[in-house]
Scaffold this motif. Structure first.
Motif, PDB file in Angstrom:
ATOM      1  N   SER A   1       4.164  15.561  -8.616  1.00 22.45           N
ATOM      2  CA  SER A   1       5.346  16.141  -7.789  1.00 22.45           C
ATOM      3  C   SER A   1       5.674  15.564  -6.783  1.00 22.45           C
ATOM      4  O   SER A   1       6.934  14.839  -6.906  1.00 22.45           O
ATOM      5  CB  SER A   1       5.369  17.778  -7.193  1.00 22.45           C
ATOM      6  N   ARG A   2       5.565  15.182  -5.611  1.00 23.51           N
ATOM      7  CA  ARG A   2       5.637  14.297  -5.257  1.00 23.51           C
ATOM      8  C   ARG A   2       6.319  12.919  -5.085  1.00 23.51           C
ATOM      9  O   ARG A   2       7.477  12.582  -4.866  1.00 23.51           O
ATOM     10  CB  ARG A   2       4.994  13.806  -4.256  1.00 23.51           C
ATOM     11  N   ALA A   3       5.893  12.075  -6.749  1.00 23.88           N
ATOM     12  CA  ALA A   3       6.212  11.270  -7.216  1.00 23.88           C
ATOM     13  C   ALA A   3       7.721  11.076  -7.974  1.00 23.88           C
ATOM     14  O   ALA A   3       8.301  10.216  -8.993  1.00 23.88           O
ATOM     15  CB  ALA A   3       5.024  10.266  -8.150  1.00 23.88           C
ATOM     16  N   LEU A   4       7.859  12.268  -8.555  1.00 28.13           N
ATOM     17  CA  LEU A   4       8.454  12.723  -9.200  1.00 28.13           C
ATOM     18  C   LEU A   4      10.332  13.094  -8.796  1.00 28.13           C
ATOM     19  O   LEU A   4      10.717  13.380  -9.040  1.00 28.13           O
ATOM     20  CB  LEU A   4       8.228  13.502 -10.884  1.00 28.13           C
ATOM     21  N   GLY A   5       9.536  14.006  -7.522  1.00 34.98           N
ATOM     22  CA  GLY A   5      10.479  14.579  -7.305  1.00 34.98           C
ATOM     23  C   GLY A   5      10.836  16.314  -7.596  1.00 34.98           C
ATOM     24  O   GLY A   5      10.908  17.549  -6.802  1.00 34.98           O
TER      25      GLY A   5
ATOM     26  N   ASP B   1       2.330  15.194 -17.485  1.00 34.39           N
ATOM     27  CA  ASP B   1       1.953  13.266 -18.637  1.00 34.39           C
ATOM     28  C   ASP B   1       2.005  12.607 -17.171  1.00 34.39           C
ATOM     29  O   ASP B   1       0.832  11.698 -17.700  1.00 34.39           O
ATOM     30  CB  ASP B   1       2.979  12.976 -18.840  1.00 34.39           C
ATOM     31  N   TYR B   2       1.723  12.745 -15.899  1.00 38.45           N
ATOM     32  CA  TYR B   2       2.084  11.791 -15.054  1.00 38.45           C
ATOM     33  C   TYR B   2       0.259  11.156 -15.140  1.00 38.45           C
ATOM     34  O   TYR B   2      -0.280  10.466 -15.173  1.00 38.45           O
ATOM     35  CB  TYR B   2       2.413  12.422 -13.693  1.00 38.45           C
ATOM     36  N   PHE B   3      -0.489  12.127 -15.186  1.00 45.68           N
ATOM     37  CA  PHE B   3      -1.826  11.821 -15.001  1.00 45.68           C
ATOM     38  C   PHE B   3      -2.289  12.441 -15.942  1.00 45.68           C
ATOM     39  O   PHE B   3      -3.580  12.260 -16.461  1.00 45.68           O
ATOM     40  CB  PHE B   3      -2.894  12.286 -13.899  1.00 45.68           C
ATOM     41  N   ARG B   4      -1.862  12.290 -17.531  1.00 42.18           N
ATOM     42  CA  ARG B   4      -2.352  12.653 -18.391  1.00 42.18           C
ATOM     43  C   ARG B   4      -3.357  14.342 -18.263  1.00 42.18           C
ATOM     44  O   ARG B   4      -5.052  14.006 -19.184  1.00 42.18           O
ATOM     45  CB  ARG B   4      -3.085  11.591 -19.185  1.00 42.18           C
ATOM     46  N   LEU B   5      -2.941  14.749 -17.904  1.00 45.05           N
ATOM     47  CA  LEU B   5      -3.698  16.256 -17.936  1.00 45.05           C
ATOM     48  C   LEU B   5      -3.899  17.466 -19.144  1.00 45.05           C
ATOM     49  O   LEU B   5      -2.541  17.489 -19.976  1.00 45.05           O
ATOM     50  CB  LEU B   5      -3.421  17.118 -16.353  1.00 45.05           C
TER      51      LEU B   5
ATOM     52  N   LYS C   1       0.925  -1.430   0.160  1.00 46.09           N
ATOM     53  CA  LYS C   1      -0.088  -0.513   0.237  1.00 46.09           C
ATOM     54  C   LYS C   1       1.002   1.484  -0.051  1.00 46.09           C
ATOM     55  O   LYS C   1       1.299   2.296  -0.157  1.00 46.09           O
ATOM     56  CB  LYS C   1      -0.691  -0.200   1.341  1.00 46.09           C
ATOM     57  N   ARG C   2       1.810   1.066   1.018  1.00 45.42           N
ATOM     58  CA  ARG C   2       2.756   2.450   1.311  1.00 45.42           C
ATOM     59  C   ARG C   2       3.523   2.468  -0.283  1.00 45.42           C
ATOM     60  O   ARG C   2       3.680   3.954  -0.895  1.00 45.42           O
ATOM     61  CB  ARG C   2       3.889   2.108   1.946  1.00 45.42           C
ATOM     62  N   ALA C   3       3.830   1.371  -1.068  1.00 48.58           N
ATOM     63  CA  ALA C   3       4.434   1.909  -1.866  1.00 48.58           C
ATOM     64  C   ALA C   3       3.443   2.551  -3.091  1.00 48.58           C
ATOM     65  O   ALA C   3       4.183   3.244  -3.923  1.00 48.58           O
ATOM     66  CB  ALA C   3       5.247   0.720  -2.788  1.00 48.58           C
ATOM     67  N   ILE C   4       2.426   2.058  -3.185  1.00 46.92           N
ATOM     68  CA  ILE C   4       1.695   2.016  -4.403  1.00 46.92           C
ATOM     69  C   ILE C   4       0.803   4.243  -3.911  1.00 46.92           C
ATOM     70  O   ILE C   4       1.168   4.904  -5.452  1.00 46.92           O
ATOM     71  CB  ILE C   4       0.221   1.421  -4.037  1.00 46.92           C
ATOM     72  N   ASP C   5       0.406   4.168  -2.663  1.00 46.17           N
ATOM     73  CA  ASP C   5       0.514   5.609  -2.456  1.00 46.17           C
ATOM     74  C   ASP C   5       1.765   6.346  -2.928  1.00 46.17           C
ATOM     75  O   ASP C   5       1.445   7.623  -3.246  1.00 46.17           O
ATOM     76  CB  ASP C   5       0.539   5.632  -0.962  1.00 46.17           C
ATOM     77  N   ARG C   6       2.795   6.041  -2.514  1.00 51.36           N
ATOM     78  CA  ARG C   6       4.149   7.218  -3.212  1.00 51.36           C
ATOM     79  C   ARG C   6       3.744   7.295  -4.852  1.00 51.36           C
ATOM     80  O   ARG C   6       4.443   8.325  -4.515  1.00 51.36           O
ATOM     81  CB  ARG C   6       5.346   6.357  -2.557  1.00 51.36           C
ATOM     82  N   LEU C   7       3.847   5.946  -5.724  1.00 51.81           N
ATOM     83  CA  LEU C   7       3.735   6.513  -6.767  1.00 51.81           C
ATOM     84  C   LEU C   7       2.711   7.065  -7.261  1.00 51.81           C
ATOM     85  O   LEU C   7       2.319   7.752  -8.266  1.00 51.81           O
ATOM     86  CB  LEU C   7       3.855   4.742  -7.204  1.00 51.81           C
TER      87      LEU C   7
ATOM     88  N   GLN D   1      -7.615  18.907 -10.232  1.00 57.49           N
ATOM     89  CA  GLN D   1      -6.198  19.228 -10.556  1.00 57.49           C
ATOM     90  C   GLN D   1      -4.986  19.783 -10.114  1.00 57.49           C
ATOM     91  O   GLN D   1      -3.923  18.941 -10.495  1.00 57.49           O
ATOM     92  CB  GLN D   1      -6.713  20.197 -11.928  1.00 57.49           C
ATOM     93  N   ARG D   2      -5.049  20.363  -8.985  1.00 59.21           N
ATOM     94  CA  ARG D   2      -3.613  20.750  -7.880  1.00 59.21           C
ATOM     95  C   ARG D   2      -3.553  19.904  -7.454  1.00 59.21           C
ATOM     96  O   ARG D   2      -2.205  19.588  -7.053  1.00 59.21           O
ATOM     97  CB  ARG D   2      -3.986  21.974  -7.018  1.00 59.21           C
ATOM     98  N   GLU D   3      -4.144  18.935  -6.874  1.00 62.11           N
ATOM     99  CA  GLU D   3      -4.248  17.707  -5.969  1.00 62.11           C
ATOM    100  C   GLU D   3      -3.719  17.141  -6.883  1.00 62.11           C
ATOM    101  O   GLU D   3      -2.567  16.146  -6.159  1.00 62.11           O
ATOM    102  CB  GLU D   3      -5.143  16.857  -5.194  1.00 62.11           C
ATOM    103  N   LEU D   4      -3.657  16.716  -8.477  1.00 62.22           N
ATOM    104  CA  LEU D   4      -3.052  15.960  -9.298  1.00 62.22           C
ATOM    105  C   LEU D   4      -1.720  16.445  -9.256  1.00 62.22           C
ATOM    106  O   LEU D   4      -0.735  15.204  -9.561  1.00 62.22           O
ATOM    107  CB  LEU D   4      -3.757  15.529 -10.134  1.00 62.22           C
ATOM    108  N   LEU D   5      -1.632  17.088  -9.799  1.00 64.62           N
ATOM    109  CA  LEU D   5      -0.020  17.702  -9.578  1.00 64.62           C
ATOM    110  C   LEU D   5       0.562  17.487  -8.804  1.00 64.62           C
ATOM    111  O   LEU D   5       1.772  17.527  -8.823  1.00 64.62           O
ATOM    112  CB  LEU D   5      -0.150  19.209 -10.497  1.00 64.62           C
ATOM    113  N   ARG D   6      -0.117  17.855  -6.594  1.00 62.71           N
ATOM    114  CA  ARG D   6       0.844  17.327  -5.745  1.00 62.71           C
ATOM    115  C   ARG D   6       1.385  15.938  -5.733  1.00 62.71           C
ATOM    116  O   ARG D   6       2.463  15.960  -6.057  1.00 62.71           O
ATOM    117  CB  ARG D   6      -0.218  18.187  -5.229  1.00 62.71           C
ATOM    118  N   ILE D   7       0.206  14.814  -6.533  1.00 58.65           N
ATOM    119  CA  ILE D   7       0.861  13.870  -6.298  1.00 58.65           C
ATOM    120  C   ILE D   7       2.135  13.705  -7.060  1.00 58.65           C
ATOM    121  O   ILE D   7       2.985  12.720  -6.998  1.00 58.65           O
ATOM    122  CB  ILE D   7      -0.577  12.759  -6.806  1.00 58.65           C
TER     123      ILE D   7
END
Length: 404
Positions: free
Chosen positions: A225-229, A238-242, A38-44, A217-223
């Motif tokens: 950003s956290r996943a990409l660094g 591209d991460y969520f194809r916005l 679960k933690r690995a998927i949440d991170r990604l 959309q802001r929250e998806l971009l935060r996710i």
């Protein structure tokens, strides 16, 4: 947008990206449990789904890369198990994807846009042309569900384009895009079985409030950003194809709020953005084989930019024109992609086959051969395969042969 406030070296950006993806931490000692998964998927943030099964399906591999020999039944249960045990749902995010249930409200704006039927592309056009038929399919699913496209009473004739999808499959996929239906389970052939979303998702998820498109959309971009660094505008989008315009507007808002920090990265042509909470380790000691659709490498230009590693999957390349093989996985050692390995699971003979293994320019076989062999043996064990068949050709093949 604000001017860059910081400049990152190329090695620093690479280590930040690896840490964000979970490669700065050691794998769990012993067997990985459900919490680790679960933690690995949440991170990604999501796992891309792919049906190619020459090794194992792509959504299982990113967890192996980060956790080692984990029980893939944990992922199956989260994705397609009993409603009370579910933690994931399917949607078209970065291609077909598995996402944490908490992200479902963040994609309702996308579902609503699809449901309006006003967008471009073949699915909205299909809906506009065949609204009555789509509604008939929805009613049949309501009466009979869960159903696969092959179960429909009137699936319609198969078509030439669009993967040869029938009208029934197209109707179900439009309903899927619109959020009316979702994946109830997958059959042995990996065929998607649909049901009404309200009958699949746990009630506590359906009861979550729907954020505005802008906040979602802001929250998806935060996710992202956290996943990409650290990432460019395109990487984040591209991460969520916005959508492009939405992304540009939301990025400006996130920078203004301090949720993203503009930076310049050595060797990058475009403006980058840093997650303010990103780890910036001085050293990465990773050892992992990466799926072709691992979030670390799925955007090929970013992979080349970060790792100086040109990577293209050659599944659809004619055999005579393939350079590295059919299903090739990059090999991460330390903070560099040092090689690539063509892999195949020979389930009938219980062997993991390595048709070819290639080193990157300037990389010595003696530094790679043993850690790669150990990682391949671990993968074979994870897949339940008894044997490991290594190549004899090439620098790695000669290094392995000398130790046999």
């Amino acid at each position: 947008m604000s001017r860059s406030r910081e400049k990152l070296s190329a090695p620093s950006a690479r280590r930040i990206a690896l840490a964000a993806q979970g490669f700065a931490s050691p794998r769990p000692d012993g067997a990985s449990n459900l919490g680790h998964v679960k933690r690995a998927i949440d991170r990604l943030g999501l796992l891309q789904i792919d049906s190619v099964n020459v090794l194992t399906r792509a959504h299982y591999l990113p967890l192996f890369s980060r956790l080692g020999n984990y029980d893939s039944a944990h992922l199956d249960g989260l994705a397609w198990g009993r409603k009370s045990r579910r933690g994931l749902f399917e949607f078209w995010a970065h291609e077909a994807s598995l996402l944490p249930l908490a992200s479902q409200p963040l994609l309702r704006w996308s579902m609503a846009r699809a449901a309006a039927g006003t967008g471009k592309g073949w699915l909205p056009k299909f809906y506009r042309d065949k609204k009555t038929y789509v509604e008939e399919v929805r009613r049949e699913l309501e009466r009979q569900g869960p159903l696969a496209a092959s179960d429909l009473a009137n699936g319609g004739e198969r078509r030439g384009p669009w993967w040869g999808w029938s009208d029934g499959k197209l109707a179900l996929e439009w309903l899927f895009f619109a959020g009316v239906v979702t994946t109830a389970t997958r059959r042995g052939t990996f065929e998607r079985v649909y049901d009404l979303t309200e009958r699949v998702l746990p009630p506590q998820v359906r009861a979550l409030p729907t954020p505005s498109p802008e906040e979602a959309q802001r929250e998806l971009l935060r996710i992202s950003s956290r996943a990409l660094g650290v990432a460019t505008e395109f990487d984040l989008r591209d991460y969520f194809r916005l959508p492009v315009a939405d992304t540009k507007a939301r990025l400006a808002e996130l920078v203004e709020a301090g949720d993203l920090l503009p930076v310049s990265v050595e060797g990058w042509k475009h403006q980058a953005y840093l997650d303010p909470q990103a780890r910036q380790p001085r050293r990465i000691e990773a050892c992992a084989l990466l799926a072709p659709f691992d979030p670390l490498v799925w955007e090929r230009d970013r992979t080349e930019r970060i790792f100086d590693f040109f990577y293209r999957i050659e599944i659809y390349t004619p055999v005579a024109k393939r350079k590295h093989g059919y299903y090739v996985l990059p090999f991460l050692l330390g903070d560099r992609l040092v090689g690539r390995v063509d892999l195949k699971a020979d389930r009938a003979n219980s062997k993991l086959l390595v048709p070819a293994a290639h080193l990157e320019p300037g990389i010595e076989a003696k530094a790679v051969a043993e850690p790669l062999r150990e990682e391949l043996r671990l993968m074979a064990d994870w897949l339940g395969l008894e044997g490991l068949v290594l190549p004899r050709a090439g620098a790695l093949g000669r290094a392995w042969s000398s130790k046999r």
